[in-house]
Design a protein around this motif. Structure first.
Motif, short mmCIF file in Angstrom:
data_model
loop_
_atom_site.label_atom_id
_atom_site.label_comp_id
_atom_site.label_asym_id
_atom_site.label_seq_id
_atom_site.Cartn_x
_atom_site.Cartn_y
_atom_site.Cartn_z
N ARG A 1 -43.44 20.03 7.35
CA ARG A 1 -42.23 19.21 7.34
C ARG A 1 -41.09 19.87 8.11
O ARG A 1 -39.96 19.39 8.08
CB ARG A 1 -41.79 18.96 5.90
N GLY A 2 -41.37 21.00 8.75
CA GLY A 2 -40.35 21.67 9.55
C GLY A 2 -39.64 22.81 8.88
O GLY A 2 -38.68 23.37 9.44
N ALA A 3 -40.08 23.23 7.68
CA ALA A 3 -39.44 24.35 6.99
C ALA A 3 -39.67 25.65 7.76
O ALA A 3 -40.76 25.88 8.30
CB ALA A 3 -39.98 24.47 5.57
N GLU A 4 -38.66 26.48 7.79
CA GLU A 4 -38.73 27.74 8.51
C GLU A 4 -39.09 28.88 7.56
O GLU A 4 -38.47 29.05 6.50
CB GLU A 4 -37.37 28.03 9.16
N LYS A 5 -40.07 29.67 7.93
CA LYS A 5 -40.48 30.81 7.11
C LYS A 5 -39.47 31.94 7.25
O LYS A 5 -39.19 32.41 8.35
CB LYS A 5 -41.86 31.29 7.55
N ARG A 6 -38.91 32.37 6.11
CA ARG A 6 -37.91 33.43 6.11
C ARG A 6 -38.43 34.76 5.57
O ARG A 6 -37.89 35.81 5.89
CB ARG A 6 -36.69 33.00 5.27
N PRO B 1 -30.27 25.20 4.24
CA PRO B 1 -31.28 26.08 4.84
C PRO B 1 -31.46 25.78 6.32
O PRO B 1 -31.02 24.72 6.80
CB PRO B 1 -32.54 25.75 4.04
N PRO B 2 -32.09 26.67 7.08
CA PRO B 2 -32.23 26.48 8.53
C PRO B 2 -32.88 25.15 8.89
O PRO B 2 -33.92 24.80 8.36
CB PRO B 2 -33.13 27.66 8.95
N GLY B 3 -32.22 24.40 9.76
CA GLY B 3 -32.78 23.13 10.20
C GLY B 3 -32.37 21.94 9.36
O GLY B 3 -32.68 20.80 9.72
N GLY B 4 -31.72 22.17 8.22
CA GLY B 4 -31.30 21.07 7.37
C GLY B 4 -32.14 20.93 6.12
O GLY B 4 -33.34 21.19 6.12
N ALA B 5 -31.50 20.53 5.02
CA ALA B 5 -32.16 20.47 3.71
C ALA B 5 -33.32 19.49 3.68
O ALA B 5 -34.26 19.65 2.90
CB ALA B 5 -31.14 20.12 2.63
N ASP B 6 -33.29 18.46 4.53
CA ASP B 6 -34.34 17.45 4.50
C ASP B 6 -35.68 18.00 4.95
O ASP B 6 -36.72 17.39 4.72
CB ASP B 6 -33.95 16.26 5.36
N LYS B 7 -35.69 19.16 5.60
CA LYS B 7 -36.94 19.77 6.05
C LYS B 7 -37.59 20.61 4.95
O LYS B 7 -38.68 21.16 5.15
CB LYS B 7 -36.68 20.65 7.28
N TYR B 8 -36.94 20.71 3.79
CA TYR B 8 -37.44 21.55 2.70
C TYR B 8 -37.79 20.68 1.50
O TYR B 8 -37.47 19.48 1.46
CB TYR B 8 -36.40 22.62 2.37
N VAL B 9 -38.43 21.27 0.53
CA VAL B 9 -38.93 20.51 -0.63
C VAL B 9 -37.82 19.70 -1.27
O VAL B 9 -36.72 20.21 -1.53
CB VAL B 9 -39.56 21.48 -1.65
N GLN B 10 -38.12 18.42 -1.52
CA GLN B 10 -37.14 17.50 -2.10
C GLN B 10 -37.36 17.26 -3.60
O GLN B 10 -36.46 16.80 -4.29
CB GLN B 10 -37.20 16.16 -1.37
N PRO C 1 -34.45 29.27 -4.01
CA PRO C 1 -35.21 28.02 -4.11
C PRO C 1 -34.85 26.96 -3.07
O PRO C 1 -35.66 26.09 -2.79
CB PRO C 1 -34.88 27.52 -5.52
N TRP C 2 -33.66 27.03 -2.50
CA TRP C 2 -33.26 26.02 -1.52
C TRP C 2 -34.02 26.16 -0.20
O TRP C 2 -33.99 25.26 0.63
CB TRP C 2 -31.76 26.08 -1.27
N THR C 3 -34.73 27.28 0.00
CA THR C 3 -35.48 27.48 1.24
C THR C 3 -36.97 27.23 1.09
O THR C 3 -37.73 27.39 2.06
CB THR C 3 -35.29 28.91 1.78
N ILE C 4 -37.43 26.85 -0.10
CA ILE C 4 -38.85 26.60 -0.30
C ILE C 4 -39.23 25.29 0.41
O ILE C 4 -38.56 24.26 0.23
CB ILE C 4 -39.19 26.51 -1.79
N GLY C 5 -40.26 25.32 1.22
CA GLY C 5 -40.63 24.11 1.94
C GLY C 5 -41.98 24.23 2.62
O GLY C 5 -42.65 25.26 2.56
#
Length: 615
Positions: free
Chosen positions: A599-604, A255-264, A591-595
């Motif tokens: 934590r830096g998740a980007e709203k899509r 996802p945008p910015g890297g997976a670590d910025k999204y729910v783990q 689900p890979w973009t939920i964040g």
């Protein structure tokens, strides 16, 4: 005083838990149902629960999915097949029918969670299991028409003959981990080699059910032996409590910015009583609501709205979720014949005795439309001009009187059938703990009693009533009267829910989803024409007539189309849904973009675009 103190402590504890989501990049979801099985039941032979499908969205992803606007989107396929890119081809096979070929290429970086590549062997394995003799699949029509041609490890062609107008919507075929389940399947093939589907249906069903169950239970999954293709893997399942999933490092989409910025980490908490689930949300121990969560009125309750203000967004998403009552119409079941449930007049009377408008107005403030057919108003095939059954107890009484029913000494209808006096007491099944459904039962039972119908409530948890050995067994009298639940429809509307061919019986090894058993030859004839008709206007005309027949016959008791509440903690993004997102209205279709924005998740995606405006 003790009770107040205990609630206060629970509230403080829950509030502490609520802070964990953004802090440790986790997500806690509240659900009112728990799946019976997960993962290994890839054909939904054991269970067709909605909560099962929702959770599996985190664990497995399709080749093609539908986005919030109902458009095809590639996930594990390299691109969406179209006629323009040469991956879709039609051929005329005569009698107005076509053959369809769809070419798919699997992404080169698609891997199972153990690092093994996802290949056409996994597609071939899925196809072989679905095509097995007597396999109790939910959609036998699909399996009769589909074929597969494998070209190499990443390229294959799905073939439909005849092609349906809906075959290009969403995912054309699935896949399953051959390297995990293949050896057991070879044993199944040896066990079933000499069996005949018509003679040995029960034995075949037993063997197939064991195969899927062995790879689907908490005991098996908690050993870590199953593999997953989605952005999460199952870490632990505590029956009656939680399912915990963590990020899958093998998942190929970043996802945008890297997976670590999204729910783990994702945790599902199962709270089957919806009132208790409502309390948990107000207490702050839940970050988001499952699609199988609260009822509409509970999400609008002032106490919830006031507590949620500033912390949560509350949305109401209109969908193609049809709340209805299936009626057992299998005439071989003695109770069906005694009550005349296989006579349309009985079903018409039952519908006249249900105050659907009153219930929707009282409980949902009139914001959920009463249904008169099974096709949702958001579907372009919907026919608004079918016969409608107003709430009228006099009409209900007159129809029942035509059939010989008269009130007995206790006020309950009775009549003579085969020389015996039969009392009109009808079984009513629904999911235990669903407050609205249970309230609806009480609401309707009072009016039924007025016209002389007694109700015997027989509710059970969703894992029980939606198990294949219950819902699929109306023909054997596992349930004998009314079964209230919801079907989730999608844009692939083919009318198969009510086709004669798809009534689950012992003879067809319980294939199909026409669980009530309604059958109408004209409906089936029109359906057979409609599904292969690619001219939308002509197909719409055929579906219009099908809905007219359906409404006249009252194939099932239509209630209303749900607008489901979606409650999301502020800061959580991309946990969104629309009527046809992912095909079935689930909020975790990507689900890979939920964040968390914290934590830096980007709203899509903007949920406001796909929700009702409620004041």
């Amino acid at each position: 005083m003790r009770k107040v103190g205990k609630l206060a402590v629970l509230g403080l504890t829950a509030l502490g838990l609520a802070l964990a989501g953004p802090q440790d990049n986790s997500l806690v979801i509240g659900a009112s149902q728990e799946p019976r099985v997960l993962a290994g039941d890839f054909l939904s032979v054991i269970s067709n629960q909605s909560i099962k499908a929702e959770i599996e969205n985190y664990l497995f992803v399709p080749f093609i999915t539908l986005n919030l606007d109902g458009q095809n989107t590639a996930v594990l396929a390299t691109e969406v097949p179209t006629t323009q890119n040469g991956r879709v081809r039609f051929a005329d096979i005569g009698q107005g029918r076509r053959r369809l070929e769809i070419d798919i290429t699997i992404r080169p970086d698609a891997r199972w969670s153990d690092g093994r590549p996802i290949t056409t062997e996994d597609v071939q394995f899925y196809f072989e299991v679905g095509k097995a003799k007597g396999m109790p699949v939910l959609d036998p029509d699909y399996w009769e028409r589909v074929n597969l041609r494998v070209r190499d490890a990443r390229n294959f062609t799905v073939i439909f003959e005849p092609a349906y107008a809906t075959d290009l919507i969403g995912n054309p075929i699935g896949y399953a981990p051959k390297h995990i389940m293949g050896a057991a399947w070879e044993q199944v093939k040896r066990q079933t080699a000499g069996l005949d589907p018509t003679r040995d249906a029960a034995r075949l069903a037993e063997i197939y059910r064991k195969f899927f169950t062995d790879f689907s239970t908490p005991a098996y999954l908690n050993q870590g032996k199953m593999v997953y293709s989605g952005p999460f893997v199952l870490r632990r399942w505590v029956p009656g409590s939680t399912v915990e999933m963590v990020r899958n490092p093998q998942f190929p989409i970043t996802p945008p910015g890297g997976a670590d910025k999204y729910v783990q980490r994702v945790v599902y908490r199962f709270i089957q009583n919806t009132s208790s689930l409502q309390v948990a949300i107000m207490g702050g121990s839940i970050d988001a609501l499952s699609r199988v969560g609260l009822t509409f009125d509970q999400a609008r309750a002032p106490q919830l709205v006031q507590r949620a203000r500033g912390n949560f967004d509350i949305w109401f998403v209109p969908g193609a979720i049809w709340e209805h009552i299936d009626v057992n119409q299998f005439a071989n079941v003695p109770r069906v014949r005694e009550l005349g449930l296989n006579d349309k007049r009985t079903r018409q009377a039952l519908l006249h005795a249900i105050n659907r408008e009153g219930f929707v107005r009282t409980v949902f403030q009139g914001l959920q439309p009463v249904s008169h057919t099974w096709i949702a108003p958001v579907n372009p095939l919907h026919n608004p001009n079918v016969r409608k059954y107003e709430f009228d107890l006099k009409k209900a009484e007159a129809l029942l009187a035509e059939m010989g029913w008269r009130k007995g000494p206790d006020g309950i209808l009775q009549r003579t059938v085969d020389g015996r006096t039969v009392r009109f007491e009808i079984e009513w099944v629904t999911t235990a703990g669903n407050v609205v459904r249970e309230r609806f039962q009480q609401f309707v039972a009072e009016d039924f009693r007025k016209i002389g119908i007694a109700v015997r409530i027989n509710n059970a948890p969703s894992a029980v009533v939606f198990a294949d050995d219950f819902i699929q067994r109306a023909s054997e009298g596992r349930w004998t009267g009314m079964f209230m639940f919801a079907w989730i429809s999608n844009l692939k509307e083919n009318g198969d829910l009510f086709s004669c061919r798809f009534r689950p019986t012992r003879e067809n090894n319980y294939q199909g989803q026409n669980v009530g058993g309604w059958c109408n030859e004209e409906y089936d004839r029109l359906r057979d024409q409609a599904v292969v008709e690619f001219d939308f206007a002509k197909r719409k005309a055929l579906f219009d007539r099908m809905q007219e027949i359906w409404a006249e016959e009252v194939a099932a008791l239509p209630l209303y189309f749900r607008a489901d509440p979606l409650i999301v903690r502020k800061g959580l993004v991309n946990y969104v849904s629309a009527a046809y997102s992912g095909g079935f209205n689930y909020p975790n279709w990507e689900p890979w973009t939920i964040g968390w924005t914290q934590r830096g998740a980007e709203k899509r995606w903007d949920q406001a675009k796909y929700a009702l405006t409620i004041r």
